[in-house]
Design a protein around this motif. Structure first.
Motif, mmCIF file in Angstrom:
data_model
loop_
_atom_site.group_PDB
_atom_site.id
_atom_site.type_symbol
_atom_site.label_atom_id
_atom_site.label_comp_id
_atom_site.label_asym_id
_atom_site.label_seq_id
_atom_site.Cartn_x
_atom_site.Cartn_y
_atom_site.Cartn_z
ATOM 1 N N UNK A 71 0.835 -1.198 0.000
ATOM 2 C CA UNK A 71 0.000 0.000 0.000
ATOM 3 C C UNK A 71 0.870 1.249 0.000
ATOM 4 N N UNK A 72 0.563 2.183 -0.905
ATOM 5 C CA UNK A 72 1.281 3.457 -0.979
ATOM 6 C C UNK A 72 0.267 4.603 -0.847
ATOM 7 N N UNK A 73 0.493 5.479 0.111
ATOM 8 C CA UNK A 73 -0.426 6.584 0.371
ATOM 9 C C UNK A 73 -0.242 7.682 -0.678
ATOM 10 N N UNK A 74 -1.366 8.239 -1.159
ATOM 11 C CA UNK A 74 -1.345 9.311 -2.162
ATOM 12 C C UNK A 74 -2.008 10.575 -1.628
ATOM 13 N N UNK A 75 -3.272 10.459 -1.145
ATOM 14 C CA UNK A 75 -4.071 11.584 -0.646
ATOM 15 C C UNK A 75 -4.224 12.683 -1.701
ATOM 16 N N UNK A 76 -4.702 12.273 -2.853
ATOM 17 C CA UNK A 76 -4.934 13.184 -3.978
ATOM 18 C C UNK A 76 -6.420 13.493 -4.094
ATOM 19 N N UNK A 77 -6.789 14.768 -3.962
ATOM 20 C CA UNK A 77 -8.187 15.161 -4.096
ATOM 21 C C UNK A 77 -8.650 14.994 -5.541
ATOM 22 N N UNK A 78 -9.792 14.325 -5.703
ATOM 23 C CA UNK A 78 -10.358 14.087 -7.032
ATOM 24 C C UNK A 78 -11.862 14.347 -6.950
ATOM 25 N N UNK A 79 -12.342 15.381 -7.608
ATOM 26 C CA UNK A 79 -13.776 15.673 -7.623
ATOM 27 C C UNK A 79 -14.420 14.891 -8.760
ATOM 28 N N UNK A 80 -15.348 14.017 -8.406
ATOM 29 C CA UNK A 80 -16.003 13.172 -9.391
ATOM 30 C C UNK A 80 -17.343 13.762 -9.791
ATOM 31 N N UNK A 81 -17.690 13.615 -11.053
ATOM 32 C CA UNK A 81 -18.987 14.055 -11.555
ATOM 33 C C UNK A 81 -19.693 12.870 -12.191
ATOM 34 N N UNK A 82 -20.876 12.581 -11.702
ATOM 35 C CA UNK A 82 -21.636 11.432 -12.186
ATOM 36 C C UNK A 82 -21.900 11.582 -13.679
ATOM 37 N N UNK A 83 -21.593 10.531 -14.428
ATOM 38 C CA UNK A 83 -21.843 10.526 -15.859
ATOM 39 C C UNK A 83 -20.765 11.173 -16.698
ATOM 40 N N UNK A 84 -19.714 11.683 -16.070
ATOM 41 C CA UNK A 84 -18.679 12.393 -16.835
ATOM 42 C C UNK A 84 -17.307 11.776 -16.589
ATOM 43 N N UNK A 85 -16.548 11.535 -17.680
ATOM 44 C CA UNK A 85 -15.186 11.025 -17.530
ATOM 45 C C UNK A 85 -14.228 12.158 -17.151
ATOM 46 N N UNK A 86 -13.064 11.788 -16.683
ATOM 47 C CA UNK A 86 -12.038 12.791 -16.405
ATOM 48 C C UNK A 86 -10.673 12.102 -16.322
ATOM 49 N N UNK A 87 -9.638 12.902 -16.468
ATOM 50 C CA UNK A 87 -8.261 12.425 -16.381
ATOM 51 C C UNK A 87 -7.527 13.227 -15.316
ATOM 52 N N UNK A 88 -6.709 12.557 -14.534
ATOM 53 C CA UNK A 88 -5.868 13.283 -13.581
ATOM 54 C C UNK A 88 -4.546 12.540 -13.439
ATOM 55 N N UNK A 89 -3.565 13.197 -12.847
ATOM 56 C CA UNK A 89 -2.243 12.604 -12.631
ATOM 57 C C UNK A 89 -1.899 12.650 -11.140
#
Length: 337
Positions: free
Chosen positions: A168-186
């Motif tokens: 297990x590696x901790x990240x703690x990256x905030x990711x705002x999700x939107x229902x029905x919509x794709x997204x990309x993050x790094x």
């Protein structure tokens, strides 16, 4: 205590074999006690309990802090997949690890095992005599399809093949999700490299409807008697009422990652909650929420995750976080000579 403990104490093995070999690794000692054979063959290993990161109290700890704790079972012999004794290969098909001191009660099953091993020649190592049972775990590995226990002598090498749990590696990256919509993050991995995550879908899961469909599916209902099926059904829906009230949904995520990692997302609400007030866990759904395709839009393996917080069916935006990811660990071997 009642007389039911005698069921285990009076049991006689069809076969019993002392091994009595100690493994020393990274300042830790494990002791391969031996094997027994009754309905199935079992190998017993004594190893130290790692209590270094176990909190004395969890009441005031958030889910975030609890989830960030290291998994102390990853170095355990519980994750052995094979043990070779001489030329005999023994494949493990699961097992368990339990503390020798069970909540202050005497562990009569372990006492029975140790006494039987002593009667057939086990010699307790001096270092083991000095340890408290509070500091020891008993690992029991089940070895199916064994009719006779292997021949063993002290000169035989023993090789243990470890198949460790993912790291297990901790990240703690905030990711705002939107229902029905794709997204990309790094995000930055534990080696300092940038990793891309492609979220293909964010969907609402009507878990009540999903569960009802499962209990009406002949492929599932035909696997067990009606009485057993109804008991399981009642238990499942009781759990659902506690975790996800009827009319609420869970959030499902389907994603691709450009590295072979398994990502674990949580809602911000869940991570800030306390265990006694949290709405439970969707973990029992994860194995059922699998993407319908093997690969995603970017040609990478498509994976799924269920968030642990129930939401209303009109939810559009979900404040979430990639708390950690799992990195697959390679098998490795050690030989006791």
């Amino acid at each position: 205590m009642n007389f039911s403990i005698l069921d285990d104490i009076q049991k006689n093995w069809r076969g019993i074999r002392v091994i009595g070999r100690t493994i020393e690794r990274d300042g830790r000692r494990c002791h391969i006690l031996g094997m027994t054979l009754d309905d199935i063959a079992r190998i017993y290993i004594l190893e130290p309990a790692d209590n270094s990161s176990r909190p004395s109290k969890t009441k005031n700890r958030s889910q975030r802090l609890l989830l960030k704790q290291p998994d102390n079972t990853c170095g355990s012999c519980l994750h052995c997949c094979e043990i070779r004794i001489g030329s005999r290969r023994l494949k493990a098909a699961g097992g368990q690890s339990e503390p020798l001191a069970l909540g202050g009660d005497e562990n009569y099953s372990a006492l029975k095992l140790f006494c039987d091993m002593l009667n057939v020649g086990w010699i307790i190592p001096d270092w083991l005599k000095e340890l408290s049972w509070d500091d020891l775990m008993l690992v029991t590995l089940e070895i199916p399809d064994v009719k006779r226990l292997p021949i063993y002598s002290e000169t035989m090498p023993i090789t243990i093949v470890h198949d460790p749990c993912p790291v297990k590696h901790i990240v703690e990256k905030t990711v705002t999700l939107q229902v029905g919509k794709p997204r990309t993050f790094h995000f930055t991995d534990h080696l300092g490299n940038q990793t891309a995550c492609y979220i293909n879908q964010v969907v609402l899961i009507d878990v009540w409807k999903k569960m009802e469909q499962q209990f009406q599916d002949p492929r599932y209902t035909g696997m067990m008697p009606e009485e057993q099926l109804q008991a399981i059904r009642q238990k499942c829906f009781k759990t659902l009422r506690t975790n996800c009230p009827k009319g609420m949904c869970y959030i499902g995520i389907e994603y691709e990652c450009d590295k072979d990692l398994t990502l674990q997302f949580y809602t911000k609400e869940f991570l800030s909650s306390r265990p006694e007030t949290a709405k439970g866990s969707a973990a029992f759904l994860m194995m059922h929420h699998k993407p319908g395709k093997k690969y995603g839009a970017h040609g990478l393996p498509l994976k799924g995750c269920v968030l642990q917080t129930p939401v209303s069916p009109d939810t559009a935006t979900v404040p979430s976080e990639l708390l950690f990811y799992w990195e697959k660990a390679d098998k490795w071997e050690e030989t006791v000579t």
